[in-house]
Design an enzyme around this catalytic site. Structure first.
Site, PDB file in Angstrom:
ATOM      1  N   ASP A 308       6.236 -17.699 -37.391  1.00 39.47           N
ATOM      2  CA  ASP A 308       7.494 -18.241 -36.851  1.00 39.47           C
ATOM      3  C   ASP A 308       8.144 -19.219 -37.842  1.00 39.47           C
ATOM      4  O   ASP A 308       7.526 -19.650 -38.812  1.00 39.47           O
ATOM      5  CB  ASP A 308       7.186 -18.941 -35.522  1.00 39.47           C
ATOM      6  CG  ASP A 308       8.443 -19.350 -34.743  1.00 39.47           C
ATOM      7  OD1 ASP A 308       9.522 -18.763 -34.983  1.00 39.47           O
ATOM      8  OD2 ASP A 308       8.341 -20.257 -33.890  1.00 39.47           O
ATOM      9  N   GLU A 311      12.648 -18.690 -41.524  1.00 37.61           N
ATOM     10  CA  GLU A 311      13.967 -18.332 -42.114  1.00 37.61           C
ATOM     11  C   GLU A 311      14.172 -19.026 -43.460  1.00 37.61           C
ATOM     12  O   GLU A 311      14.835 -18.411 -44.308  1.00 37.61           O
ATOM     13  CB  GLU A 311      15.082 -18.705 -41.133  1.00 37.61           C
ATOM     14  CG  GLU A 311      15.112 -17.851 -39.883  1.00 37.61           C
ATOM     15  CD  GLU A 311      13.916 -18.087 -38.942  1.00 37.61           C
ATOM     16  OE1 GLU A 311      13.453 -19.229 -38.873  1.00 37.61           O
ATOM     17  OE2 GLU A 311      13.468 -17.119 -38.324  1.00 37.61           O
ATOM     18  N   ASP A 421      14.643 -15.719 -30.131  1.00 36.72           N
ATOM     19  CA  ASP A 421      14.946 -16.469 -28.909  1.00 36.72           C
ATOM     20  C   ASP A 421      16.113 -15.909 -28.108  1.00 36.72           C
ATOM     21  O   ASP A 421      17.215 -16.480 -28.105  1.00 36.72           O
ATOM     22  CB  ASP A 421      15.217 -17.934 -29.259  1.00 36.72           C
ATOM     23  CG  ASP A 421      14.025 -18.585 -29.930  1.00 36.72           C
ATOM     24  OD1 ASP A 421      12.941 -17.974 -29.936  1.00 36.72           O
ATOM     25  OD2 ASP A 421      14.187 -19.700 -30.463  1.00 36.72           O
TER      26      ASP A 421
HETATM   27  O1  MIG Z   1      11.982 -24.044 -32.370  1.00 36.51           O
HETATM   28  O2  MIG Z   1       6.937 -22.318 -31.281  1.00 36.51           O
HETATM   29  O3  MIG Z   1      11.179 -18.154 -31.618  1.00 36.51           O
HETATM   30  O4  MIG Z   1       9.115 -17.834 -29.779  1.00 36.51           O
HETATM   31  O5  MIG Z   1       7.995 -20.159 -28.673  1.00 36.51           O
HETATM   32  C1  MIG Z   1      11.238 -23.246 -31.513  1.00 36.51           C
HETATM   33  C2  MIG Z   1       7.901 -22.562 -30.316  1.00 36.51           C
HETATM   34  C3  MIG Z   1      10.033 -22.720 -32.237  1.00 36.51           C
HETATM   35  C4  MIG Z   1      10.643 -20.455 -31.834  1.00 36.51           C
HETATM   36  C5  MIG Z   1      10.144 -19.097 -31.491  1.00 36.51           C
HETATM   37  C6  MIG Z   1       9.583 -19.104 -30.107  1.00 36.51           C
HETATM   38  C7  MIG Z   1       8.476 -20.125 -30.003  1.00 36.51           C
HETATM   39  C8  MIG Z   1       9.010 -21.504 -30.388  1.00 36.51           C
HETATM   40  N1  MIG Z   1       9.586 -21.450 -31.728  1.00 36.51           N
END
Ligand code: MIG
Length: 665
Positions: A308, A311, A421
């Site tokens: 995660d 980007e 999201d």
């Molecule tokens: O800023 O880890 O897309 O699936 O639950 C949020 C917390 C950070 C974004 C991910 C989401 C995840 C969340 N993350």
């Protein structure tokens, strides 16, 4: 036929794995102009359709809007957004005269104005003038996709267990909470394959650490879940916390593995743990180093991960914060008017994911210093690559579940993606439906959305309808954000319907896995728009809310609140299965044409295509418990025809082997 034109000095993205015939200029139908940027223009006929671009908002036909390849952490996927988390630069034009595909191999920001500024013009502009342009010409859209996919290499192969139902939430805070989720699913006899660990399993959000206060028995938890054949899937974030004594930080700093500012100091970005450094995933050594860290969890018995914030997401940079505070200080005590108050708000809002920050750090690519914004779209791709390349060394031949939020073409060889999201909105269920074929075109086969929606509060009918579409997508994961209404399936009232839907998914796994694996090996799509197959039928060009899933079926999901049925267009006669459960369904033949088909809340519509067979399993609550010896075959006008069922051990990485094919008649 795939041909290539190279402009300037192209950065090696490693997206392409095969050579192509080199040309000196693009074909006549593309007008190309090269300056500081590169522009490609194509004059569209009124009836031209444009496909591709993978993860994006809006429809399957991309015409009528502008899309920008610029990997973005944007959690509001509304219609006016131009960029989501991926950069998928494959586009196809389908016109009566001509059919072609383009792949723009470049890490640059690329803008696709598809009849937005001028209805008849397709205008593609790459912000950087160094570009490898691939032109793909074949006789059908399916063949263009296939040629393109051969060019960029075979898609990631997920383990078969990852086709089971998976439950996630941000976050299950303790070991006990995880156990409770498993227990509740088992009690209700709801099938379940995996439970996700979001950021709170870590100590202070530090990658590859465990919070021992809340997960004191982490190792035992993994083993207990394993006994019950439930996999735990932890999240890994793109930023590494700056903290003395934290091993990953110390090693990265010592070896120069973090992205650097122009002056050579490590760039600092605020993310979950507070101040962080970014591993330089574009650097081969840093990639190998970071990838090896997954072993900390593999060793404990973990066999799946999600990457995660890659980007990369930046909550703030030190530079950005300084600017914001100095503006705030400068207006402190002032009488704020309309202009200054907006500026003040912007000063704070703009500290997150600010494009200026992407110009503040550098990568070391084979000794060459490259500013991040020039290669921004490759960051998430290379984080996934780091993991996959390490898995190949750490657990050779074993398939590990891996999917990422950010991606670019090339990353499809190393992992799947989830679509980030979304929200618990009916419109996002429809977006999920429309996005699937575009993702498949670009090589992302192991993919899916957060079922039920990530943001906002779910309602029961939306949950059930979403399960009824999600049951066809390889990644079938229910995930929700912190603070939203709980959407674990035991939270809802209509438990029999929900159990039936989960069982239906498991009954479909033999077919879905077979179609998925064939698509992987043969560079095909698993989710197809009707227009790719029924090429003689003009009406299907307008059908974007029905999809072909594999070779045998067409689906027509219900995606509207309170709907008890929907209009369906049939491009040929088909057998409609109205499925309430694995063995509870009505079947009826519908003729080619438009029909209103009733589908109550507990009913899923599956249409078997003429001349095809759908194999259906029985009930099972884990993928390993599916009985392949008692598959039921549902055919329509399929006398003398067979279905080629692909199956294998589901965990070993291999090559195509005819032994894994069984002809079912
Ligand atoms: O800023 O880890 O897309 O699936 O639950 C949020 C917390 C950070 C974004 C991910 C989401 C995840 C969340 N993350």
């Amino acid at each position: 036929m795939v041909r290539r034109v190279s402009y300037g000095n192209v950065f090696r993205t490693d997206a392409v794995v095969k050579s192509a015939e080199q040309m000196t200029a693009a074909p006549d139908y593309l007008q190309v102009s090269v300056g500081n940027t590169i522009t490609l223009q194509y004059n569209m006929d009124k009836t031209d359709i444009v496909y591709g671009l993978g993860e994006n908002v809006r429809g399957i036909n991309k015409r009528g809007f502008t899309y920008i390849s610029n990997c973005s952490d944007d959690s509001s996927h509304t219609e006016e957004k131009h960029s989501l988390y991926g950069a998928h630069n494959f586009i196809m034009v389908s016109s009566q005269k001509k059919m072609f595909g383009l792949f723009l191999d470049s890490p640059s920001t690329i803008t696709y104005d598809i009849g937005d500024s001028d209805t008849d013009l397709l205008k593609i502009e790459a912000a950087d003038s160094n570009l490898d342009l691939y032109i793909i010409e074949e006789n059908s859209l399916i063949e263009i996709v296939k040629s393109f996919r051969e060019l960029v290499g075979q898609s990631y192969m997920a383990p078969k267990w990852a086709f089971g139902y998976q439950q996630s939430r941000w976050s299950y805070m303790t070991s006990d909470e995880v156990r409770e989720v498993a227990r509740k699913y088992d009690e209700l006899k709801f099938p379940l394959e995996a439970i996700y660990l979001d950021i709170d399993y870590m100590e202070a959000y530090k990658d590859f650490t465990i919070n021992r206060e809340t997960f004191p028995d982490f190792e035992q938890l993994i083993q207990d879940m394993k006994q019950d054949e439930i996999h735990l899937v932890p999240i890994i974030d793109g930023g590494v916390k700056i903290e003395d004594g934290y091993k990953i930080y110390e090693e990265g700093k010592q070896n120069g593995y973090f992205c650097k500012r122009e002056d050579g100091t490590d760039f600092v970005a605020g993310v979950w743990p507070g101040k962080c450094h970014f591993p330089d995933f574009l650097n081969q050594e840093a990639r190998a180093w970071f990838g090896e860290k997954y072993n900390v969890l593999l060793e404990k018995g973990i066999d799946g991960f999600w990457n995660d914030m890659n980007e990369p997401a930046i909550f703030y940079s030190e530079e950005g914060l300084k600017d914001a505070f100095s503006y705030i200080d400068s207006v402190k005590g002032e009488n704020l008017d309309i202009n200054t108050v907006f500026k003040l708000r912007d000063a704070v809002n703009n500290i997150a994911n600010n494009p200026d920050d992407y110009k503040r750090f550098y990568h070391n690519v084979d000794g060459e210093k490259i500013r991040h914004d020039k290669v921004h779209n490759l960051f998430g791709y290379n984080m996934t690559r780091a993991a996959k390349e390490a898995f190949e060394k750490l657990v050779p031949g074993k398939r590990i579940l891996m999917f990422s939020r950010s991606s670019a073409i090339g990353a499809h060889r190393y992992g799947g993606i989830w679509t980030g999201d979304n929200a618990s909105w009916w419109s996002h269920l429809l977006l999920n439906i429309k996005m699937m074929p575009s993702l498949n075109m670009c090589g992302f086969l192991y993919t899916g959305a957060d079922i039920g929606g990530f943001g906002s509060n779910i309602t029961e009918d939306l949950m059930i309808r979403w399960l009824q579409f999600g049951m066809f997508t390889p990644l079938f994961r229910n995930h929700a954000a912190i603070g939203t209404r709980h959407q674990e399936l035991y939270e809802f009232k209509q438990k029999d319907i929900i159990r039936n839907m989960l069982e239906l998914r498991y009954a479909l796994v033999p077919y879905l896995y077979s179609e998925y694996m064939k698509a992987v090996y043969k560079n095909e799509m698993m989710f197809l728009p009707l227009s790719f197959v029924y090429t003689e039928d003009e009406y299907v060009n307008q059908v974007e809310d029905q999809l072909l899933v594999g070779e045998s079926i067409m689906i027509a999901p219900v995606y509207q609140q309170n709907a008890t049925g929907r209009y369906v267009y049939l491009p040929e006669d088909m057998l409609c299965l109205k499925m309430k459960g694995v063995s509870e369904y009505e079947s009826k033949v519908y003729e080619k044409g438009h029909h209103y088909v009733e589908a109550g809340l507990g009913e899923v519509l599956v249409f078997v295509r003429s001349g095809h067979i759908l194999p259906l399993g029985g009930k099972a609550d884990r993928v390993s418990r599916i009985d392949y010896n008692s598959l039921k075959l549902i055919g329509y006008k399929a006398e003398g025809k067979g279905y080629e069922l692909y199956n294998d051990d589901g965990i070993t990485e291999g090559n195509w082997d005819e032994k894994n094919i069984r002809i079912m008649k």
